[in-house]
Scaffold this motif. Structure first.
Motif, PDB file in Angstrom:
ATOM      1  N   SER A   1       0.810  -1.219   0.000  1.00 15.54           N
ATOM      2  CA  SER A   1       0.000   0.000   0.000  1.00 15.54           C
ATOM      3  C   SER A   1       0.843   1.268   0.000  1.00 15.54           C
ATOM      4  CB  SER A   1      -0.931   0.014   1.218  1.00 15.54           C
ATOM      5  OG  SER A   1      -1.804  -1.081   1.181  1.00 15.54           O
ATOM      6  N   ARG A   2       2.015   1.214   0.608  1.00  9.66           N
ATOM      7  CA  ARG A   2       2.832   2.419   0.775  1.00  9.66           C
ATOM      8  C   ARG A   2       3.743   2.696  -0.412  1.00  9.66           C
ATOM      9  NH1 ARG A   2       5.614   2.339   6.572  1.00  9.66           N
ATOM     10  NH2 ARG A   2       6.202   4.413   5.825  1.00  9.66           N
ATOM     11  N   VAL A   3       3.810   1.771  -1.362  1.00  9.20           N
ATOM     12  CA  VAL A   3       4.686   1.955  -2.520  1.00  9.20           C
ATOM     13  C   VAL A   3       3.869   2.467  -3.695  1.00  9.20           C
ATOM     14  CG1 VAL A   3       6.171   0.777  -4.184  1.00  9.20           C
ATOM     15  CG2 VAL A   3       6.279   0.165  -1.761  1.00  9.20           C
ATOM     16  N   THR A   4       4.379   3.481  -4.354  1.00  9.40           N
ATOM     17  CA  THR A   4       3.702   4.030  -5.532  1.00  9.40           C
ATOM     18  C   THR A   4       4.513   3.708  -6.784  1.00  9.40           C
ATOM     19  OG1 THR A   4       4.874   6.156  -5.476  1.00  9.40           O
ATOM     20  CG2 THR A   4       2.863   5.941  -4.119  1.00  9.40           C
ATOM     21  N   MET A   5       3.880   3.897  -7.920  1.00  7.79           N
ATOM     22  CA  MET A   5       4.599   3.714  -9.185  1.00  7.79           C
ATOM     23  C   MET A   5       5.733   4.740  -9.294  1.00  7.79           C
ATOM     24  SD  MET A   5       3.300   1.129 -10.912  1.00  7.79           S
ATOM     25  CE  MET A   5       3.199   1.233 -12.712  1.00  7.79           C
ATOM     26  N   ASP A   6       5.523   5.933  -8.755  1.00  2.30           N
ATOM     27  CA  ASP A   6       6.590   6.939  -8.728  1.00  2.30           C
ATOM     28  C   ASP A   6       7.810   6.409  -7.981  1.00  2.30           C
ATOM     29  OD1 ASP A   6       5.110   8.713 -10.149  1.00  2.30           O
ATOM     30  OD2 ASP A   6       4.662  10.059  -8.484  1.00  2.30           O
ATOM     31  N   ASP A   7       7.547   5.763  -6.823  1.00  2.00           N
ATOM     32  CA  ASP A   7       8.645   5.227  -6.020  1.00  2.00           C
ATOM     33  C   ASP A   7       9.457   4.201  -6.812  1.00  2.00           C
ATOM     34  OD1 ASP A   7       7.839   6.698  -3.784  1.00  2.00           O
ATOM     35  OD2 ASP A   7       6.524   5.097  -3.073  1.00  2.00           O
ATOM     36  N   ILE A   8       8.745   3.311  -7.505  1.00  2.00           N
ATOM     37  CA  ILE A   8       9.430   2.253  -8.256  1.00  2.00           C
ATOM     38  C   ILE A   8      10.220   2.847  -9.420  1.00  2.00           C
ATOM     39  CG2 ILE A   8       9.068   0.198  -9.683  1.00  2.00           C
ATOM     40  CD1 ILE A   8       6.592  -0.384  -7.892  1.00  2.00           C
ATOM     41  N   ALA A   9       9.627   3.813 -10.109  1.00  2.00           N
ATOM     42  CA  ALA A   9      10.339   4.468 -11.217  1.00  2.00           C
ATOM     43  C   ALA A   9      11.601   5.153 -10.714  1.00  2.00           C
ATOM     44  CB  ALA A   9       9.427   5.477 -11.908  1.00  2.00           C
ATOM     45  N   THR A  10      11.499   5.815  -9.556  1.00  2.00           N
ATOM     46  CA  THR A  10      12.656   6.498  -8.973  1.00  2.00           C
ATOM     47  C   THR A  10      13.746   5.499  -8.613  1.00  2.00           C
ATOM     48  OG1 THR A  10      11.276   8.275  -8.089  1.00  2.00           O
ATOM     49  CG2 THR A  10      13.446   7.967  -7.079  1.00  2.00           C
ATOM     50  N   GLU A  11      13.356   4.388  -7.979  1.00  2.00           N
ATOM     51  CA  GLU A  11      14.328   3.366  -7.607  1.00  2.00           C
ATOM     52  C   GLU A  11      15.048   2.800  -8.826  1.00  2.00           C
ATOM     53  OE1 GLU A  11      15.367   1.987  -4.714  1.00  2.00           O
ATOM     54  OE2 GLU A  11      14.264   3.451  -3.512  1.00  2.00           O
ATOM     55  N   LEU A  12      14.334   2.689  -9.915  1.00  3.43           N
ATOM     56  CA  LEU A  12      14.905   2.140 -11.151  1.00  3.43           C
ATOM     57  C   LEU A  12      15.634   3.189 -11.975  1.00  3.43           C
ATOM     58  CD1 LEU A  12      11.888  -0.094 -12.227  1.00  3.43           C
ATOM     59  CD2 LEU A  12      14.177  -0.946 -11.734  1.00  3.43           C
ATOM     60  N   ARG A  13      15.500   4.467 -11.589  1.00  2.05           N
ATOM     61  CA  ARG A  13      16.031   5.575 -12.379  1.00  2.05           C
ATOM     62  C   ARG A  13      15.459   5.508 -13.793  1.00  2.05           C
ATOM     63  NH1 ARG A  13      22.431   5.730 -10.471  1.00  2.05           N
ATOM     64  NH2 ARG A  13      21.982   6.024  -8.241  1.00  2.05           N
ATOM     65  N   MET A  14      14.153   5.330 -13.804  1.00  7.71           N
ATOM     66  CA  MET A  14      13.417   5.151 -15.047  1.00  7.71           C
ATOM     67  C   MET A  14      12.289   6.176 -15.086  1.00  7.71           C
ATOM     68  SD  MET A  14      11.261   1.696 -16.075  1.00  7.71           S
ATOM     69  CE  MET A  14      12.724   0.681 -16.318  1.00  7.71           C
ATOM     70  N   SER A  15      11.927   6.644 -16.234  1.00 14.85           N
ATOM     71  CA  SER A  15      10.819   7.577 -16.331  1.00 14.85           C
ATOM     72  C   SER A  15       9.506   6.844 -16.081  1.00 14.85           C
ATOM     73  CB  SER A  15      10.784   8.239 -17.708  1.00 14.85           C
ATOM     74  OG  SER A  15      10.396   7.309 -18.705  1.00 14.85           O
ATOM     75  N   LYS A  16       8.519   7.571 -15.540  1.00 21.71           N
ATOM     76  CA  LYS A  16       7.204   6.955 -15.332  1.00 21.71           C
ATOM     77  C   LYS A  16       6.604   6.509 -16.670  1.00 21.71           C
ATOM     78  CE  LYS A  16       5.008  10.089 -12.997  1.00 21.71           C
ATOM     79  NZ  LYS A  16       3.856  10.692 -12.274  1.00 21.71           N
TER      80      LYS A  16
END
Length: 208
Positions: free
Chosen positions: A25-40
């Protein structure tokens, strides 16, 4: 592996790490994109929503667990008892590491929780069913028992007991409960060393 496959694999691996570390619940797609250094935009090209990504991560996890369990079953260096112990330890360990995520899914993502239950039932039928067959072949489990009944018993117990809410009520972890639960079921169908063979099933209509 194609470039698309490689990108999806990287996304799934990072998503699983984030979900395990922080909860679904606390993880967003923004968070995952940031972790991957990938654009949304790139992330959404591969997965159109967080729910789709969550489902893909669950499927990938069960595929990996299935491969681990198959390797344990096929490891002929260990006897049946050792393989069964490794089976229980592997299943309970994965469940224990994902306990926080599972609580999240049960509470906040019912569609994903149902998908997880579906895959778990399928895994029990396939993987535990293979272990039962191997146990009978090895002479460790009784040959007169009905495998489908044993599998259904385990499925029912897993569905009713290996749940975040029930584990909390029992004040137990999956690592504590699952091996005990499995032991109770299997104790009734193990062969007894040195004992008489189990009675054969009598055909209907015959008298004792």
């Amino acid at each position: 592996m194609t470039e698309v496959d490689d990108a999806r694999a990287r996304i799934l691996e990072k998503a699983e790490q984030c979900f395990l570390a922080h909860g679904y619940s606390r993880v967003t797609m923004d968070d995952i994109a940031t972790e991957l250094r990938m654009s949304k935009k790139t992330l959404y090209r591969h997965f159109s929503s967080k729910e789709e990504l969550g489902e893909a991560a669950i499927v990938a996890l069960f595929t990996r667990i299935g491969e681990e369990l198959r390797a344990i079953l096929e490891d002929e260096r260990r006897d049946f008892g050792e393989r069964l112990e490794a089976f229980a330890r592997t299943v309970a360990g994965h469940y224990g590491r994902g306990a926080a995520v599972l609580r999240d899914l049960q509470r906040d993502a019912p569609a994903l929780w149902q998908k997880l239950l579906e895959l778990r039932r399928q895994s029990v039928q396939e993987r535990f069913g293979a272990f039962v067959a191997a146990g009978v072949k090895a002479g460790a489990l009784r040959s007169d028992m009905e495998p489908r009944l044993v599998i259904l018993m385990v499925l029912t117990l897993v569905d009713q007991l290996i749940r975040p809410d029930v584990l909390a009520e029992l004040e137990m972890t999956a690592e504590q409960l699952f091996p005990r639960m499995l032991g109770v079921v299997l104790d009734g169908i193990r062969t007894k060393p040195g004992g008489p063979p189990p009675p054969a099933n009598k055909p209907r209509g015959t008298r004792a």
